[in-house]
Design a protein around this motif. Structure first.
Motif, PDB file in Angstrom:
ATOM      1  N   ALA A  48      47.737   8.651  65.930  1.00  0.00           N
ATOM      2  CA  ALA A  48      48.438   8.406  64.662  1.00  0.00           C
ATOM      3  C   ALA A  48      49.235   9.639  64.244  1.00  0.00           C
ATOM      4  CB  ALA A  48      47.447   8.001  63.584  1.00  0.00           C
ATOM      5  N   ALA A  49      48.689  10.835  64.498  1.00  0.00           N
ATOM      6  CA  ALA A  49      49.433  12.066  64.189  1.00  0.00           C
ATOM      7  C   ALA A  49      50.704  12.147  65.027  1.00  0.00           C
ATOM      8  CB  ALA A  49      48.553  13.292  64.424  1.00  0.00           C
ATOM      9  N   LEU A  50      50.614  11.723  66.282  1.00  0.00           N
ATOM     10  CA  LEU A  50      51.806  11.702  67.137  1.00  0.00           C
ATOM     11  C   LEU A  50      52.857  10.746  66.593  1.00  0.00           C
ATOM     12  CD1 LEU A  50      50.172  11.771  70.681  1.00  0.00           C
ATOM     13  CD2 LEU A  50      51.462  13.604  69.577  1.00  0.00           C
ATOM     14  N   VAL A  51      52.421   9.592  66.102  1.00  0.00           N
ATOM     15  CA  VAL A  51      53.360   8.629  65.511  1.00  0.00           C
ATOM     16  C   VAL A  51      54.001   9.221  64.261  1.00  0.00           C
ATOM     17  CG1 VAL A  51      53.511   6.376  64.362  1.00  0.00           C
ATOM     18  CG2 VAL A  51      52.220   6.610  66.488  1.00  0.00           C
ATOM     19  N   LEU A  96      37.182  17.785  71.166  1.00  0.00           N
ATOM     20  CA  LEU A  96      37.520  17.912  69.745  1.00  0.00           C
ATOM     21  C   LEU A  96      38.254  19.222  69.447  1.00  0.00           C
ATOM     22  CD1 LEU A  96      34.251  16.475  68.180  1.00  0.00           C
ATOM     23  CD2 LEU A  96      36.525  15.442  68.108  1.00  0.00           C
ATOM     24  N   PHE A  97      37.783  20.314  70.033  1.00  0.00           N
ATOM     25  CA  PHE A  97      38.493  21.584  69.831  1.00  0.00           C
ATOM     26  C   PHE A  97      39.912  21.507  70.401  1.00  0.00           C
ATOM     27  CE2 PHE A  97      34.249  23.850  69.479  1.00  0.00           C
ATOM     28  CZ  PHE A  97      34.401  24.127  68.132  1.00  0.00           C
ATOM     29  N   THR A  98      40.044  20.915  71.572  1.00  0.00           N
ATOM     30  CA  THR A  98      41.365  20.781  72.198  1.00  0.00           C
ATOM     31  C   THR A  98      42.275  19.895  71.351  1.00  0.00           C
ATOM     32  OG1 THR A  98      40.370  21.039  74.377  1.00  0.00           O
ATOM     33  CG2 THR A  98      42.570  20.083  74.295  1.00  0.00           C
ATOM     34  N   ALA A  99      41.744  18.790  70.842  1.00  0.00           N
ATOM     35  CA  ALA A  99      42.552  17.884  70.014  1.00  0.00           C
ATOM     36  C   ALA A  99      42.994  18.585  68.732  1.00  0.00           C
ATOM     37  CB  ALA A  99      41.757  16.622  69.691  1.00  0.00           C
ATOM     38  N   GLY A 100      42.098  19.348  68.110  1.00  0.00           N
ATOM     39  CA  GLY A 100      42.454  20.067  66.887  1.00  0.00           C
ATOM     40  C   GLY A 100      43.547  21.091  67.122  1.00  0.00           C
ATOM     41  N   VAL A 101      43.420  21.855  68.189  1.00  0.00           N
ATOM     42  CA  VAL A 101      44.439  22.864  68.511  1.00  0.00           C
ATOM     43  C   VAL A 101      45.753  22.194  68.895  1.00  0.00           C
ATOM     44  CG1 VAL A 101      45.032  24.695  70.137  1.00  0.00           C
ATOM     45  CG2 VAL A 101      42.765  24.629  69.114  1.00  0.00           C
ATOM     46  N   THR A 102      45.679  21.059  69.570  1.00  0.00           N
ATOM     47  CA  THR A 102      46.889  20.328  69.958  1.00  0.00           C
ATOM     48  C   THR A 102      47.646  19.843  68.731  1.00  0.00           C
ATOM     49  OG1 THR A 102      45.877  19.639  72.033  1.00  0.00           O
ATOM     50  CG2 THR A 102      47.746  18.346  71.263  1.00  0.00           C
ATOM     51  N   VAL A 103      46.928  19.326  67.751  1.00  0.00           N
ATOM     52  CA  VAL A 103      47.587  18.851  66.530  1.00  0.00           C
ATOM     53  C   VAL A 103      48.265  20.011  65.809  1.00  0.00           C
ATOM     54  CG1 VAL A 103      47.175  17.844  64.254  1.00  0.00           C
ATOM     55  CG2 VAL A 103      46.149  16.817  66.266  1.00  0.00           C
ATOM     56  N   ILE A 104      47.599  21.152  65.741  1.00  0.00           N
ATOM     57  CA  ILE A 104      48.212  22.321  65.097  1.00  0.00           C
ATOM     58  C   ILE A 104      49.448  22.778  65.885  1.00  0.00           C
ATOM     59  CG2 ILE A 104      47.854  24.783  64.592  1.00  0.00           C
ATOM     60  CD1 ILE A 104      46.692  22.899  62.520  1.00  0.00           C
ATOM     61  N   SER A 105      49.367  22.755  67.199  1.00  0.00           N
ATOM     62  CA  SER A 105      50.533  23.119  68.026  1.00  0.00           C
ATOM     63  C   SER A 105      51.676  22.149  67.791  1.00  0.00           C
ATOM     64  CB  SER A 105      50.150  23.123  69.501  1.00  0.00           C
ATOM     65  OG  SER A 105      49.127  24.045  69.733  1.00  0.00           O
ATOM     66  N   LEU A 106      51.347  20.875  67.688  1.00  0.00           N
ATOM     67  CA  LEU A 106      52.371  19.868  67.431  1.00  0.00           C
ATOM     68  C   LEU A 106      53.033  20.107  66.078  1.00  0.00           C
ATOM     69  CD1 LEU A 106      53.676  17.213  68.415  1.00  0.00           C
ATOM     70  CD2 LEU A 106      51.868  16.014  67.191  1.00  0.00           C
ATOM     71  N   ILE A 107      52.232  20.426  65.085  1.00  0.00           N
ATOM     72  CA  ILE A 107      52.784  20.741  63.761  1.00  0.00           C
ATOM     73  C   ILE A 107      53.756  21.916  63.871  1.00  0.00           C
ATOM     74  CG2 ILE A 107      52.222  21.678  61.482  1.00  0.00           C
ATOM     75  CD1 ILE A 107      49.593  20.173  61.625  1.00  0.00           C
ATOM     76  N   THR A 108      53.366  22.927  64.601  1.00  0.00           N
ATOM     77  CA  THR A 108      54.200  24.117  64.742  1.00  0.00           C
ATOM     78  C   THR A 108      55.543  23.788  65.380  1.00  0.00           C
ATOM     79  OG1 THR A 108      52.205  25.451  64.973  1.00  0.00           O
ATOM     80  CG2 THR A 108      54.265  26.442  65.705  1.00  0.00           C
ATOM     81  N   VAL A 109      55.523  23.020  66.448  1.00  0.00           N
ATOM     82  CA  VAL A 109      56.768  22.681  67.146  1.00  0.00           C
ATOM     83  C   VAL A 109      57.663  21.819  66.266  1.00  0.00           C
ATOM     84  CG1 VAL A 109      57.711  21.367  69.085  1.00  0.00           C
ATOM     85  CG2 VAL A 109      55.807  22.926  69.454  1.00  0.00           C
ATOM     86  N   ILE A 110      57.085  20.781  65.665  1.00  0.00           N
ATOM     87  CA  ILE A 110      57.897  19.866  64.860  1.00  0.00           C
ATOM     88  C   ILE A 110      58.471  20.571  63.635  1.00  0.00           C
ATOM     89  CG2 ILE A 110      57.849  17.755  63.474  1.00  0.00           C
ATOM     90  CD1 ILE A 110      57.783  17.296  66.516  1.00  0.00           C
ATOM     91  N   TYR A 111      57.663  21.362  62.950  1.00  0.00           N
ATOM     92  CA  TYR A 111      58.186  22.035  61.762  1.00  0.00           C
ATOM     93  C   TYR A 111      59.166  23.153  62.121  1.00  0.00           C
ATOM     94  CZ  TYR A 111      55.716  19.207  58.460  1.00  0.00           C
ATOM     95  OH  TYR A 111      55.316  18.141  57.710  1.00  0.00           O
ATOM     96  N   SER A 112      59.068  23.705  63.306  1.00  0.00           N
ATOM     97  CA  SER A 112      60.095  24.643  63.760  1.00  0.00           C
ATOM     98  C   SER A 112      61.424  23.915  63.910  1.00  0.00           C
ATOM     99  CB  SER A 112      59.699  25.272  65.095  1.00  0.00           C
ATOM    100  OG  SER A 112      58.543  26.032  64.957  1.00  0.00           O
ATOM    101  N   LEU A 113      61.369  22.705  64.457  1.00  0.00           N
ATOM    102  CA  LEU A 113      62.588  21.902  64.552  1.00  0.00           C
ATOM    103  C   LEU A 113      63.130  21.560  63.171  1.00  0.00           C
ATOM    104  CD1 LEU A 113      61.632  19.429  67.416  1.00  0.00           C
ATOM    105  CD2 LEU A 113      63.264  21.309  67.528  1.00  0.00           C
TER     106      LEU A 113
END
Length: 165
Positions: A120-123, A37-54
């Motif tokens: 779903a967040a990835l989608v 769960l901690f890994t999934a939460g941090v992964t989602v935040i990392s994904l947000i960071t990368v996508i919003y940087s783009l």
């Protein structure tokens, strides 16, 4: 914008508190699930960071040319809903990890739900990325601007013009 973020955060908080209380078998060791769960939460935040940087790159690209494309992309609901959903998933993952606490076992429903939420967040993020890249293209944006202009003209001129005979 703010209301959707609040709703997803509250939903993540409520799910994070109550889903770990499910005692339906099968159960798994809680230590691994907390780590997941901690890994999934941090992964989602990392994904947000990368996508919003783009997305900021897209904003700079589109903003450098005089165009209405920036407004079309900014007003697209997927931009704000994807962010709100991802924050909700983050809140769920961390709340559920803390709610599990020192329990020995937890229902397999917790990691299954976390996995589904992250997928779903990835989608959502993939859809957002595709829309961002499409907003850089000229033809789809000209079609959207044309359609928006037609809607305005149709609302403005409710009756056809009288013919001059």
């Amino acid at each position: 914008m703010g209301l959707s973020q609040l709703l997803f955060v509250v939903a993540g908080l409520v799910l994070g508190i109550f889903v770990p209380k499910i005692t339906v078998p099968p159960t798994v060791s809680s230590g691994r699930i907390v780590d997941l769960l901690f890994t999934a939460g941090v992964t989602v935040i990392s994904l947000i960071t990368v996508i919003y940087s783009l997305l900021f790159v897209v904003v700079q690209w589109v903003g450098s040319a005089f165009s209405l494309r920036l407004g079309l992309f900014r007003d697209d609901p997927i931009v704000w809903r994807a962010f709100a959903y991802s924050i909700g998933v983050f809140v769920f993952c961390f709340t559920a990890a803390f709610a599990i606490g020192n329990r020995k076992t937890v229902s397999v429903a917790v990691p299954v739900l976390a996995l589904l939420l992250v997928l779903a967040a990835l989608v959502f993020m993939r859809t957002l990325q595709t829309r961002a890249l499409v907003s850089m293209l000229l033809a789809p944006n000209l079609d959207a601007i044309t359609e928006h202009g037609r809607e305005i003209l149709d609302g403005l001129y409710l009756q056809p013009a009288a013919s001059a005979s």
